[in-house]
Each structure stands twice: as C-alpha cells, then as structure tokens.
Design an enzyme around this catalytic site. Structure first.
Site, PDB file in Angstrom:
ATOM      1  CB  ALA A  86     -10.350   1.757  16.716  1.00  0.00           C
ATOM      2  CD1 TRP A 143      -6.877   1.272   2.936  1.00  0.00           C
ATOM      3  CD2 TRP A 143      -5.469   2.125   1.315  1.00  0.00           C
ATOM      4  NE1 TRP A 143      -6.068   0.579   1.952  1.00  0.00           N
ATOM      5  CE2 TRP A 143      -4.960   1.070   1.265  1.00  0.00           C
ATOM      6  CE3 TRP A 143      -4.378   3.451   1.364  1.00  0.00           C
ATOM      7  CZ2 TRP A 143      -4.653   0.714  -0.300  1.00  0.00           C
ATOM      8  CZ3 TRP A 143      -3.171   2.338   0.061  1.00  0.00           C
ATOM      9  CH2 TRP A 143      -3.592   1.446  -0.171  1.00  0.00           C
ATOM     10  CG  ASN A 163     -13.391   2.262  13.739  1.00  0.00           C
ATOM     11  OD1 ASN A 163     -12.418   2.799  12.949  1.00  0.00           O
ATOM     12  ND2 ASN A 163     -13.345   2.074  14.800  1.00  0.00           N
ATOM     13  CB  THR A 172      -0.721  -0.201   8.543  1.00  0.00           C
ATOM     14  OG1 THR A 172      -1.982   1.027   8.808  1.00  0.00           O
ATOM     15  CG2 THR A 172      -1.023  -1.345   9.358  1.00  0.00           C
ATOM     16  CB  CYS A 189     -12.378 -16.340  12.843  1.00  0.00           C
ATOM     17  SG  CYS A 189     -12.894 -18.059  13.425  1.00  0.00           S
ATOM     18  CG  ASP A 248     -15.101   0.805  10.675  1.00  0.00           C
ATOM     19  OD1 ASP A 248     -14.463   1.523  11.577  1.00  0.00           O
ATOM     20  OD2 ASP A 248     -14.842   0.086   9.658  1.00  0.00           O
ATOM     21  CD  GLU A 273      -3.120  -1.480   2.145  1.00  0.00           C
ATOM     22  OE1 GLU A 273      -2.924  -0.523   3.139  1.00  0.00           O
ATOM     23  OE2 GLU A 273      -3.849  -1.634   2.432  1.00  0.00           O
ATOM     24  CB  CYS A 332      -9.554 -11.598   9.375  1.00  0.00           C
ATOM     25  SG  CYS A 332      -8.946 -10.925  10.220  1.00  0.00           S
TER      26      CYS A 332
HETATM   27 CA    CA Z   1     -11.960   0.633  11.734  1.00  0.00          CA
END
Ligand code: CA
Length: 705
Positions: free
Chosen positions: A209, A421, A286, A192, A628, A331, A93, A631
């Site tokens: 968050a 992003w 968020n 990140t 789980c 979010d 990224e 992701c």
């Molecule tokens: Ca978020």
C-alpha cells in the site's frame, strides 16, 4: 535444496496415508505436519499442549503456551540447547511452527527450513529464489512472518506474491500459485505475512500500500491451489462495476479517482478465524497514498481502510466491519495482530476480538457482530481527544488532518505506530495482554508537489515544518517519545498493569506461558531474550542473542522436555549494523554457547568536499524524498532497517554511487536499480544532498565534543 532428509524414524509411515480420512485429535500422526481441523480445534480447547501448529498457536492466536516446566522458579536454569544459522543475514520476523517433532520456520527472502526439534539437525531447506529486483516493492525489508501447515504440507507466502505448498517431509514444491489475479498484475504486491489455513483453505493477503496497490485477500484450496474466494478491501473504479454489495456500499465513502493508485488497504499480516462463528477476520491496512486529501479529495471514511472486516469463512462474503480510523491519513493500519478470547465483561462472558493497532487505541469488539465493547488509549495520542463517540468514531483533533489544513502536524503515535506487526500474547491465567509498545511522535505534513507513480513510494507527505512546532502545537512538548516498552494491559479493566523498558526503536514479540512467564527480547543489535514474571514484569532471566530480537518466541514440548524457540536478526547488514541471524532454542539445563559475535562494521563519516551548489542540493533533497527516503530516512520511520547513506563510502565516487543507484549493483540484496526513473544528473544531485547531510552531521558531532 540442502540438507535433505526425511525424518522417517521420528515421523513414521508413508505418503500413502495422505488420502486417509482426517485422524481424530488423539490419533498418532501418520505423516509429517498432519494438521487437520479436528487437531486445530482440539488445540484451542487445551489439547496438544506441546504443539504449535499455526502461527498464533491456535485459531484464537493468543500465543499462549500451556506448558509449565519452565516456570518462575526453574527459569534461572534456562540455557541454550541448540542453534541453527540461517542463510540470509536480514530481518527475521517469523514464529516457528512445531508439529510432531519438527520445527518449521521461514526466514528473510521467504526461505523455509525444517529442523529436528530436539537436535536442531536441518531436515530440509527451501529457497523460492525471489528475484532481487522485487526487493524494492516493499517498505520494510524482505521479511517473512511464518508458515502454515495442513495435511502433510507447509505453506509459505513468498515475497514476490507467490503462495507455495511444500511437502512437509521433503520441502519440495507440491504446488505454487501467483496470488495476484490477471487484472491486478499491474500493481507491485508483496507477501510478508503468514498464511492461515481455515478448514482446508489457505487464506493469504498481501502488502504494497505504500507503493500503490488495491488490497485483497484470497482463499486457496489447500490441496490444489485453486482459488475458492477473494475479497477486495477497497472498491474499484465504479465504471468497472462492483464485485459485491459491500464494495458498492464502500464506494459511497470515497471521492475523486482513488482507483488510480489502487486505494491501498492491504491485509499484510493479521488474519484470524473463529470456527464456531465460521468467520475469518481481516486486519486491513492504510490508504495509498497516505495523504487522504490526495487519495480522496474532500474527505470520506474510505472503507475498508484501517478496519477489521469479518467475512464468511466458506464464501468470503462480507459479514461486518469496524473502522478504527475513518479517513485514515497517518499510515494507521488495522493490520496489527488480532486475537480472540472469552472475557468476563459486565457480569457476562463475551466472545471478543482484540486489537491494539498503530493508532494507539486498544479495541475490544464483539466477535459475532463487530459491536465496539471498548476502545481505550493505551498510549498518548495527538490525533484524537482520546475519546470514541457513541457511534464508535474517534473524536478527531481537526489539525491532525494535515492534508486538509495544508499545515504540518505532530502526530502521536507516528506512522511507525504505537504497536506495529510485533506479535503480542494473552495469558488466560493472569487475564493480561502483553503488548510491545513504541512511544513515538513525528511531524507529518502535505507534500508540496505530488505526482503519483505506481511502484514508487506514494505517501503524498513531506514539506517542511516550523522549527518551533514542538512548542507551538498544544501538548506536543509533552508527548512521550520514550522508545520501546513491553506493556501488560488488562483488557477488561482497560488499564496498564506494568511496563518494562525493552530498549530499542521497535517492538519485540511476546510469549506468555502457563509457567507464569512472559518471554520477550530486545531489538537492539546487541540484543537479548528475557523472561519476565507475568504478574509483575520483574525480569527473572536474560541471555544475549548476538542479534536484534523482533520476532516472537514460541514454546514446544518434545520427549517430556519443554523448549523455547526464538528467531533472531533485525535489519539489513550495513554501516554500523551486523546480524547473527539464527534460530535459538532454549531448554532447562541447556549449555550450548554461540560463536563470538563478528564486529559490526564501524560507522564512519567520510564524505568528499561538497561539489555542488545549493540549488542542486535542494533538487537532490526532493529527489531523495521521492525515491530513497522510504527506506533510507529515519524520519520516514525506517527504524534503522536500512543503511544510513550519510555513512556510505560510495559518496566519494559518482561512478560507485551510480553503479548501485542506476545500474543495480546491489540488486541481489534487494536494492533496486533506479536507472529507469533517474538520470545521472539526478543521482549527482542526490549524492550532493547526502554529502551535505554528512557534513552537517560531522559539524554536529564536532560541536558536541
Ligand atoms: Ca503502511
């Protein structure tokens, strides 16, 4: 360290120059990555057009390249000049920096590389050796969005929340600090985002968050790594006192015991700086948990969640804020890219800050005061009427507060956001902003049971929804769910000028150039990079990249030649997903070709016979949601980043399944062990649920044939 080499011939002189006074912008650089305030301010004024010395190119972060050798006429002759494989086949990224002949780029797991900008020769490679078990501290892959440069050093924020300064000549560590203070070490922070250097200070925030953290931003002395200032984005437990008056004010907008999960509000990407106003602007994320009713029972705006906050660049003291989404529960972060610009609005030149965050409004604020100049929907919304009232607050649709009503609601944009992003770009020549848009809508509802645990996915959402909710919720059936676009937006006229289909589930970064072009790619696995006419959106050039393109392209000039660089790679290699993660560099007349693409692993549904009863499968669903889904479940907005477990060969063996889930066999990949929180009976139930899902999918496939 591999491929170590000092580019002495190219970059000249010795480390003795280190102590010299900052050179004027026009002086010859005396060491690699000799970036200083004078040079950055000169670049903002049009100097150094061939350099890209900070992640958004200049302090304004317009990501506009003043280079024009590659233009609407010549672009048809654009070809690959060189490429470099990177070590990790994960999501990529970062936007590279280019300083005095050298490209500096970060990759997944916070590696950093330096390459000769002309030949692609690797000068050095730095691996911070992030422990695999911290992979589970983040929501969205172990990515990194770029490095910063200052006075001979390259700075990288490492996934495990370190900030590291590297010698730009050698890639060796100069200093390394834990960005997390002792009192916050209980929270699972990650980094990140790219650090920004503001007049000798390295400014960095963090992520986490989704898992329960208290957001903050720290400025470190660029030479020593000492803390200069720290700004928390949400108040602590009032019993502990407040760090400053702004947080005392903020605490008035919270209810309950929000501090038990930290409150959220991480500044994980957007940080920009105006040297004249001497402000640093923070894009705040968020809440934790997402469901505001669990976070702050009875309501409250929950400052400074989902806000742009301006602080004094020298001291970190609060100056102003604008909250985009009061009482955030979807979010909806304000962490999306921000940029500064001088716009002609109402007959006068205004210094503005722009942001088009997840919530679907395009904001234009006065950079000095935070005054809302305009807030305009740039995509369909269901959570507001599309209006902002005179006090600057969005006009809510009451049903959108699913935690308060207890009823599921179709939210548009979804938690994935209309713009995440992915870097955007502004061309002062066309007056247009080029914005990666994703049109999404999804059901959100309150969790029936919620037991917050720091370090686990803490959304407080879930529950079911009636099958006919898309028909019964007014307007829901008409919400666009059309996937990814590149939008050209006029921030003064407040309207869309053109859009193109960029094919995919997520955005892809954009670069506008003085050649009248916009470069952007496709995030699909068989991705590509394209050049569009900046005025019309007409595609003028395209080349396959053999991997998904989500990062932003950038451009630089070396030896009178313009180059375009693009880092490629998306998601975690797994079922049906492969990645040719590379740095690709293009120039006019380039003739290099990529090696053949390895075949993507095939998606095969091959579950065993169901071995469990319905109640066990239901237990497995609840456990899967809690542990789980963040992701591995597409409805949680995983955007195809991680393997779809319906296709896992490990469904055929409880032993093989537990080797990963309980014992951590894939921990080096970032798949953490759950042995401390799940029992064998739990993983058997999760496996039964996945087997059930796999059979459902097989039946659906059969019905379609
Ligand atoms: Ca978020």
């Amino acid at each position: 360290m591999t491929g170590f080499r000092i580019g002495a011939g190219l970059l000249g002189l010795t480390a003795m120059a280190f102590a010299a006074a900052p050179a004027p912008a026009t002086a010859q650089p005396t060491q690699p990555a000799q970036v200083d305030e004078a040079r950055l301010e000169a670049a903002a004024g049009g100097g150094d057009p061939g350099q890209w010395m900070s992640v958004g190119r200049t302090y304004d972060e317009q990501r506009f390249s003043p280079l024009d050798q590659i233009d609407t006429e010549t672009v048809s002759d654009l070809g690959l000049a060189w490429y470099a494989d990177v070590e990790t086949q994960r999501g990529q990224e970062a936007t590279p920096l280019f300083i005095d002949g050298v490209l500096y780029v970060s990759t997944a797991w916070s590696h950093v590389y330096a390459f000769d900008g002309k030949t692609g020769e690797q000068l050095w490679h730095y691996d911070p050796e992030v422990p695999g078990e911290v992979g589970g501290h983040g929501c969205c892959d172990v990515v990194n969005r770029g490095v910063a440069a200052w006075n001979g050093k390259i700075y990288v924020g490492v996934y495990d929340a370190r900030l590291v300064a590297l010698d730009a000549a050698t890639g060796e560590e100069v200093w390394s600090v834990n960005t997390v203070a002792e009192q916050d070490s209980k929270w699972p922070y990650t980094i990140t985002g790219a650090p920004r250097v503001v007049n000798g200070k390295v400014v960095i925030g963090n992520g986490g968050a989704e898992f329960g953290v208290r957001g903050f931003v720290t400025a470190f002395d660029a030479e020593t790594g000492d803390v200069v200032w720290r700004f928390y984005t949400v108040p602590d437990n009032p019993a502990n006192g407040f760090e400053n008056a702004a947080l005392e004010m903020a605490a008035e907008t919270w209810n309950g015991e929000w501090w038990t999960l930290g409150g959220g509000g991480t500044v994980w990407d957007a940080i920009i700086h105006d040297p004249e106003l001497n402000l640093v602007y923070l894009g705040v994320g968020n809440g934790s948990p997402w469901n505001a009713e669990f976070r702050s029972p009875g309501g409250g705006d929950n400052l400074f969640l989902s806000s742009i906050v301006a602080v004094d660049a020298d001291t970190g003291e609060y100056v102003w804020h604008y909250q985009e989404t009061p009482g955030e529960t979807w979010d909806y972060t304000a962490t999306q890219p921000m940029m500064l610009a001088d716009l002609e609005i109402g007959g006068e030149t205004r210094r503005v800050i722009m942001q088009a965050p997840k919530n679907g409004f395009f904001y234009v604020l006065d950079a000095a005061t935070g005054e809302l100049i305009s807030g305009t929907p740039y995509t369909a919304q269901s959570w507001t009427t599309g209006e902002i009232d005179e006090s600057g607050r969005p006009v809510f649709v009451e049903g959108a507060f699913f935690g308060r009503t207890g009823e599921p609601f179709i939210v548009a944009p979804s938690a994935q956001g209309a713009h995440a992003w992915h870097p955007w770009s502004y061309s002062p020549e066309t007056g247009l902003v080029y914005l990666p848009l994703v049109e999404t809508a999804a059901v959100m509802g309150p969790a029936e049971e919620y037991n917050p645990v720091v370090g686990r996915a803490n959304t407080g959402t879930g529950g079911g929804a009636p099958d006919d909710i898309w028909e019964t919720q007014p307007g829901a059936a008409d919400l666009p769910r059309g996937g990814a676009r590149l939008l050209a937006w006029d921030p003064v006229a407040r309207e869309e000028i053109w859009r193109t289909d960029i094919k995919g589930r997520v955005g892809s970064g954009a670069l506008a150039t003085a050649g009248g072009l916009v470069f952007s790619g496709s995030p699909e696995l068989d991705g590509w990079l394209a050049a569009l006419d900046a005025e019309t959106g007409q595609e003028l050039w395209r080349q396959d990249t053999e991997a998904g393109v989500v990062a932003a392209p950038m451009s630089y000039e070396l030896g009178g030649v313009q180059y375009v660089a693009q880092l490629v790679g998306y998601g975690v290699p797994g079922y049906g997903n492969s990645n040719g993660s590379r740095l690709l560099v293009y120039t006019l007349g380039g003739t290099q070709t990529l090696p053949p693409t390895p075949p993507a692993p095939e998606l095969v549904l091959n579950p065993p016979e169901q071995f469990a009863e319905a109640d066990v499968i239901a237990d497995g669903q609840a456990l899967f949601t809690d542990n789980c889904a963040m992701c591995h479940e597409s409805s949680f907005g995983n955007r195809g980043l991680f393997p779809d477990l319906r296709y896992s060969v490990r469904l055929n063996s409880q032993e093989a399944f537990d080797a990963v889930v309980l014992a951590g066999a894939l921990e080096p990949n970032g798949m953490i062990a759950f042995g401390d929180r799940l029992q064998p009976a739990d993983t058997a139930a999760i496996r039964a649920y996945l087997v059930d899902r796999a059979h459902q999918q097989m039946a659906a496939n059969a019905a379609r044939q």
